[in-house]
Design an enzyme around this catalytic site. Structure first.
Site, short mmCIF file in Angstrom:
data_model
loop_
_atom_site.label_atom_id
_atom_site.label_comp_id
_atom_site.label_asym_id
_atom_site.label_seq_id
_atom_site.Cartn_x
_atom_site.Cartn_y
_atom_site.Cartn_z
CB THR A 117 -1.13 -0.04 1.76
OG1 THR A 117 -1.46 1.25 1.03
CG2 THR A 117 0.02 -0.18 2.63
CE1 TYR A 141 -3.75 -1.50 5.05
CE2 TYR A 141 -3.78 0.35 3.88
CZ TYR A 141 -3.14 -0.68 4.00
OH TYR A 141 -3.78 -1.37 3.08
N1 UFG Z 1 -13.05 10.94 3.31
C1 UFG Z 1 -14.01 12.37 4.16
N2 UFG Z 1 -14.47 11.20 4.25
C2 UFG Z 1 -15.52 9.98 3.76
C3 UFG Z 1 -14.61 9.06 3.58
C4 UFG Z 1 -13.03 9.45 3.16
O1 UFG Z 1 -13.70 13.18 3.43
O2 UFG Z 1 -16.40 9.89 4.23
C5 UFG Z 1 -11.77 11.68 2.84
C6 UFG Z 1 -9.88 11.56 3.58
O3 UFG Z 1 -10.00 11.75 5.02
C7 UFG Z 1 -8.97 10.80 2.81
C8 UFG Z 1 -9.45 10.60 1.51
O4 UFG Z 1 -10.97 10.59 1.48
O5 UFG Z 1 -8.82 12.12 2.70
C9 UFG Z 1 -9.77 9.26 0.81
O6 UFG Z 1 -10.18 8.05 2.31
P1 UFG Z 1 -9.65 6.40 1.86
O7 UFG Z 1 -10.66 6.13 3.00
O8 UFG Z 1 -11.11 6.41 0.65
O9 UFG Z 1 -9.67 6.16 1.69
P2 UFG Z 1 -6.92 6.07 2.12
O10 UFG Z 1 -6.53 7.41 1.39
O11 UFG Z 1 -7.22 6.48 3.77
O12 UFG Z 1 -6.66 4.63 1.69
C10 UFG Z 1 -6.69 3.90 0.91
C11 UFG Z 1 -6.38 2.46 1.10
C12 UFG Z 1 -5.49 2.42 1.28
C13 UFG Z 1 -3.81 2.84 0.70
C14 UFG Z 1 -4.61 4.60 1.09
C15 UFG Z 1 -3.46 4.54 -0.26
O13 UFG Z 1 -7.92 1.82 2.09
O14 UFG Z 1 -5.44 0.74 1.99
O15 UFG Z 1 -5.55 4.47 0.63
O16 UFG Z 1 -3.49 5.61 -0.90
F1 UFG Z 1 -3.58 2.59 1.81
#
Ligand code: UFG
Length: 331
Positions: A117, A141
Site C-alpha cells: 500500500t 495499517y
Molecule cells: N474521506 C472523507 N470522507 C469519507 C471518507 C473518506 O473525507 O467519508 C477522505 C479521507 O479522509 C481521505 C480521502 O477521503 O482523505 C480518501 O479516504 P479513503 O478512506 O477512501 O482512502 P484512504 O486514502 O484512507 O486509504 C486508501 C486505502 C488504503 C491505502 C491508501 C493509499 O484504504 O489501503 O488508500 O493511498 F493505503
C-alpha cells in the site's frame, strides 16, 4: 497456463484479479475466510474457506494443489480502524502473512505477489512518491504492511523465494461488465461512501478535514481503477514466473484529486445533489499521496486503460445500483 492460489480472492480487489486470471485460462484456487469476501464474487476457480493464519489448512491445500505462485490479498484495510485496533492489523496483516510465507517455503512454493500500500510511505517528503522513498508509515495499517515488506526482503535475500510487492494507491471503480464490485460489510472509502450517500443510504457525506496544505484544503489521493490494478498483477506474475527477481512497484496513475473534486465528480456522474458536511480531520490520514508510476510502466510495461476519474466513478455507480437491487449482500 499457471496454477495460482489467490488469498482474499472473494474480496474487492482479489475478485477482480480472479476474473481476469480466469478469463486468461489460468487454474485457480481461491482461499478466503469470507469475513469480508462474498462467494458470489468468485467467478472462476475453486473456493476454499480458510484463514491465512491456519497453517495446517495451508499445508494441506499447498500439498494438494501445488500452486506455481501465491497472490496474497487477504488483509484488513481500514486506516482509521487500524489506529483504534492495532493488534487486529498486526495479527492478520503481518503475523498471518508470515504464517502463509512459512507454509509456502515448507512446500517449495517460492513466488509471491503481495498487496502492499501507499500507506507505507507515511507523509511523503516529495510528491509524486517513488519506490525508493523511505518507508515511514503513520498508522498501524501502513506499519503492518511495511513489516511484511521487510520480512519479504530478508527472506528473498536468504533463499530462492521471489516476490513482487505492489503498493496500491486509492483503488476504486468496478468491473465494467458489472458482474462484481466493492461490497464491504461497512464502507469507509470516499467514493463508495459518496455513492451510497447519493443513493440515500446515508443522510450526508462528511469531508474529514479542510485545513490540509493542499489546493482546496482537503486531502489529495491518486485514484486507480481496479481493473488497471488487476492488469498490473498479471504483468507482475509473468515477470516473477519468467525470472528470479524480487521487486516493488507503485500502482497509481501519477496524479491526484482532492476530496472536494471527488465529491463534485460523484455529484456530476450520478446527477444527484447530496448533503456534504465539513468536519475535523480523520486520524491517520496523510495530506497527499500520489504515485510516481514510471517504474511499473518502464519495467512491467503497464499501460493503464481507465485513467479517468469520471469513468472510475461511473463503473462504481453502475455497480452500486445493481448491488442492492440484484445481488443479495453477504451471500
Ligand atoms: N474521506 C472523507 N470522507 C469519507 C471518507 C473518506 O473525507 O467519508 C477522505 C479521507 O479522509 C481521505 C480521502 O477521503 O482523505 C480518501 O479516504 P479513503 O478512506 O477512501 O482512502 P484512504 O486514502 O484512507 O486509504 C486508501 C486505502 C488504503 C491505502 C491508501 C493509499 O484504504 O489501503 O488508500 O493511498 F493505503
Amino acid at each position: 497456463m499457471a496454477k495460482i492460489m489467490v488469498t482474499g480472492g472473494a474480496g474487492y480487489i482479489g475478485s477482480h484479479v480472479v476474473k481476469l486470471l480466469g478469463e486468461c485460462g489460468h487454474k485457480l484456487i481461491v482461499y478466503d475466510d469470507l469475513s469480508n469476501g462474498n462467494k458470489w464474487a468468485v467467478l472462476y476457480g475453486d473456493l476454499i474457506k480458510g484463514n491465512v493464519g491456519d497453517e495446517e489448512l495451508l499445508n494441506k491445500v499447498f500439498k494438494q494443489f501445488k500452486p506455481d505462485i501465491v497472490m496474497h490479498f487477504a488483509a484488513f484495510i481500514q486506516v482509521n480502524e487500524s489506529v483504534k485496533k492495532p493488534i487486529k492489523y498486526y495479527q492478520n496483516n503481518t503475523s498471518n502473512t508470515l504464517t502463509l510465507i512459512k507454509a509456502m517455503i515448507n512446500n517449495n512454493i517460492n513466488k509471491f505477489i503481495f498487496s502492499s500500500t501507499a500507506a507505507v510511505y507515511g507523509i511523503p517528503s516529495k510528491i509524486p512518491v517513488t519506490e525508493d522513498h523511505p518507508l515511514k508509515p503513520i498508522n498501524p495499517y501502513g506499519q503492518s504492511k511495511t513489516f511484511v515488506e521487510k520480512i519479504l526482503k530478508d527472506i528473498s535475500y536468504s533463499s530462492n523465494f521471489n516476490y513482487v510487492s505492489l503498493r496500491y494507491f486509492n483503488v476504486a471503480g468496478a468491473d465494467p461488465d458489472c458482474k462484481i464490485g466493492q461490497a464491504y460489510r461497512e464502507s469507509t472509502h470516499l467514493i463508495t461512501r459518496a455513492l451510497k450517500t447519493a443513493k440515500g443510504e446515508y443522510e450526508k457525506l462528511q469531508i474529514f478535514g479542510t485545513d490540509y496544505p493542499t489546493k482546496d484544503g482537503t486531502c489529495v489521493r491518486d485514484y486507480i481503477h481496479v481493473v488497471d490494478l488487476a492488469e498490473a498483477h498479471i504483468l507482475a506474475m509473468d515477470y516473477l514466473l519468467n525470472q528470479n527477481v524480487s521487486d516493488v512497484f507503485n500502482c497509481g496513475y501519477g496524479h491526484g484529486f482532492t476530496v472536494r473534486e471527488v465529491v463534485n465528480t460523484v455529484k456530476k456522474v450520478t446527477q444527484i445533489d447530496f448533503l456534504v458536511e465539513e468536519t475535523d480531520r480523520r486520524e491517520g490520514d496523510p495530506p497527499e499521496l500520489v504515485a510516481d508510476s514510471s517504474k511499473i510502466k518502464n519495467v512491467l510495461k503497464w499501460k493503464p486503460k481507465y485513467d479517468n476519474l469520471e469513468f472510475i466513478i461511473k463503473t462504481a455507480w453502475e455497480w452500486e445500483k445493481k448491488y442492492t437491487t440484484e445481488i443479495k449482500p453477504n451471500s
